[in-house]
Design a protein around this motif. Structure first.
Motif, PDB file in Angstrom:
ATOM      1  N   LEU A 303      -0.102   0.807  -3.109  1.00  0.00           N
ATOM      2  CA  LEU A 303      -1.284   1.274  -2.393  1.00  0.00           C
ATOM      3  C   LEU A 303      -1.037   1.305  -0.884  1.00  0.00           C
ATOM      4  N   MET A 304      -0.341   0.310  -0.369  1.00  0.00           N
ATOM      5  CA  MET A 304      -0.058   0.260   1.064  1.00  0.00           C
ATOM      6  C   MET A 304       0.935   1.347   1.467  1.00  0.00           C
ATOM      7  N   LEU A 305       1.907   1.624   0.594  1.00  0.00           N
ATOM      8  CA  LEU A 305       2.830   2.737   0.850  1.00  0.00           C
ATOM      9  C   LEU A 305       2.078   4.065   0.862  1.00  0.00           C
ATOM     10  N   SER A 306       1.120   4.206  -0.067  1.00  0.00           N
ATOM     11  CA  SER A 306       0.345   5.451  -0.149  1.00  0.00           C
ATOM     12  C   SER A 306      -0.518   5.665   1.085  1.00  0.00           C
ATOM     13  N   ALA A 307      -0.893   4.562   1.748  1.00  0.00           N
ATOM     14  CA  ALA A 307      -1.683   4.686   2.967  1.00  0.00           C
ATOM     15  C   ALA A 307      -0.837   5.075   4.163  1.00  0.00           C
ATOM     16  N   THR A 308       0.478   4.900   4.045  1.00  0.00           N
ATOM     17  CA  THR A 308       1.372   5.119   5.191  1.00  0.00           C
ATOM     18  C   THR A 308       2.186   6.397   5.063  1.00  0.00           C
ATOM     19  N   PHE A 309       2.688   6.665   3.844  1.00  0.00           N
ATOM     20  CA  PHE A 309       3.580   7.804   3.640  1.00  0.00           C
ATOM     21  C   PHE A 309       2.881   8.915   2.853  1.00  0.00           C
ATOM     22  N   PHE A 313       6.344  11.880  -1.110  1.00  0.00           N
ATOM     23  CA  PHE A 313       7.394  10.927  -0.774  1.00  0.00           C
ATOM     24  C   PHE A 313       7.217   9.637  -1.567  1.00  0.00           C
ATOM     25  N   VAL A 314       5.994   9.139  -1.690  1.00  0.00           N
ATOM     26  CA  VAL A 314       5.731   7.895  -2.404  1.00  0.00           C
ATOM     27  C   VAL A 314       6.062   8.054  -3.886  1.00  0.00           C
ATOM     28  N   ILE A 315       5.700   9.193  -4.468  1.00  0.00           N
ATOM     29  CA  ILE A 315       5.996   9.430  -5.887  1.00  0.00           C
ATOM     30  C   ILE A 315       7.500   9.466  -6.117  1.00  0.00           C
TER      31      ILE A 315
END
Length: 338
Positions: A303-309, A313-315
């Motif tokens: 969730l934190m990665l999804s808020a940043t990137f 890219f996250v997938i």
């Protein structure tokens, strides 16, 4: 270019890869009738509080370091420090965890700030993946938890380095654009506008540093809260003995331990003690898959990665990490069994 809503929700759908098999076995065993008994909100609150309080100090440390970087570190210093050779660069990023021993929860705000100051994406991703494992605190905790099984310690550190370096090089080759959701200009504009009005900035004062830290703490904590709550619900509503049923079989044991690490969302400084409880049930490979995937990719960090990137890219990063950890842990098991 705007993406459809369904596409943007894919990072939240990714956990179903692990959750659907669990629910299938749960319902087949007739556990659905025990829903009322399992639904104990007191347990949810206890687990949620434990996860949140365990992760919060590291998030706080991360935003404070991010604010110090904003205040004292210049963009040209970061660009000058990064090696030009990509292989040396990813090895350098892997070793940053020794200097900055931050848990995965506090890594995101630090890396975002470094990227805004000029750190390339492949260096940042390598640091995100390796830092929570290849640091002295986690190394010492793993040794203490597996004093009679040094092969697990070696396998964890070796596989973490290999996966981080491999992912970093793949990002260098295939990711040609900045994967951050917002550019440096957008961050600056957000910081200089309050309620639609321009405010006077003092970028080199301690007051502005703590204001910046507070803003980042609020932004990161809301995703931490959501991730911790969902993780607590999963742990409370799905019995562990039925989760263990997923571990029967060679390949299933790896998938179970990886999914277990994803669901538990433990801090990398304490996950080794949980994994040590499975030493009599699983071989080296599944244990290492648990110890490597968890710090690299769990529910709250996703969730934190999804808020940043960016979503794409996250997938891609998530699928790449899962695949490499799965293959690498099988190789580790074969190496130590041979």
């Amino acid at each position: 270019m705007k993406h459809p809503v369904v596409f943007k929700m894919l990072p939240f759908i990714l956990p179903l890869v692990f959750v659907i098999p669990v629910l299938t076995i749960w319902l087949q065993n007739g556990s659905g009738s025990r829903l009322v008994e399992i639904l104990d909100m007191q347990q949810v609150k206890t687990i949620f509080t434990g996860i949140f309080l365990e992760a919060l100090p590291f998030v706080l440390l991360g935003v404070l370091l991010s604010s110090l970087l904003q205040m004292f570190v210049k963009e040209q210093w970061v660009r000058r420090l990064i090696p030009k050779n990509p292989l040396i660069g990813v090895l350098f990023a892997s070793m940053l965890g020794i200097v900055l021993p931050i848990c995965e929860c506090g890594m995101i705000p630090v890396v975002r700030r470094l990227m805004l100051k000029g750190m390339p994406a492949y260096i940042a991703v390598t640091f995100i993946l390796s830092g929570p494992i290849l640091n002295p605190v986690v190394f010492a905790a793993t040794i203490m938890a597996f004093r009679s099984h040094p092969e697990v310690v070696i396998g964890r550190m070796g596989l973490a380095l290999a996966v981080a370096v491999t992912v970093g090089l793949i990002v260098y080759v295939f990711s040609k654009h900045n994967p951050l959701k917002r550019s440096f200009q957008e961050f600056t504009e957000q910081g200089s506008v309050n309620g639609g009005r321009k405010i006077h900035e003092h970028p080199k004062t301690w007051r502005s540093m703590f204001v910046h830290a507070g803003d980042e703490l609020i932004e990161m904590t809301k995703y931490l809260v959501l991730g911790a709550f969902l993780t607590a619900c999963i742990q409370s509503f799905i019995p562990r003995d039925e989760l263990l049923a997923l571990g029967n079989g060679p390949a299933a044991s790896y998938l179970f331990m990886m999914g277990f690490a994803f669901i538990l969302s433990l801090c990398s400084t304490s996950d080794a003690f949980v994994a040590s409880a499975f030493t009599h049930s699983f071989s080296v490979g599944p244990l290492v898959s648990f110890l490597v995937l968890g710090p690299m990719l769990d529910f709250k960090s996703l969730l934190m990665l999804s808020a940043t990137f960016k979503t794409k890219f996250v997938i891609g990063l998530s699928l790449l990490v899962i695949t490499l950890v799965f293959i690498g842990s099988i190789a580790v098991d074969a190496l130590f069994r041979g």
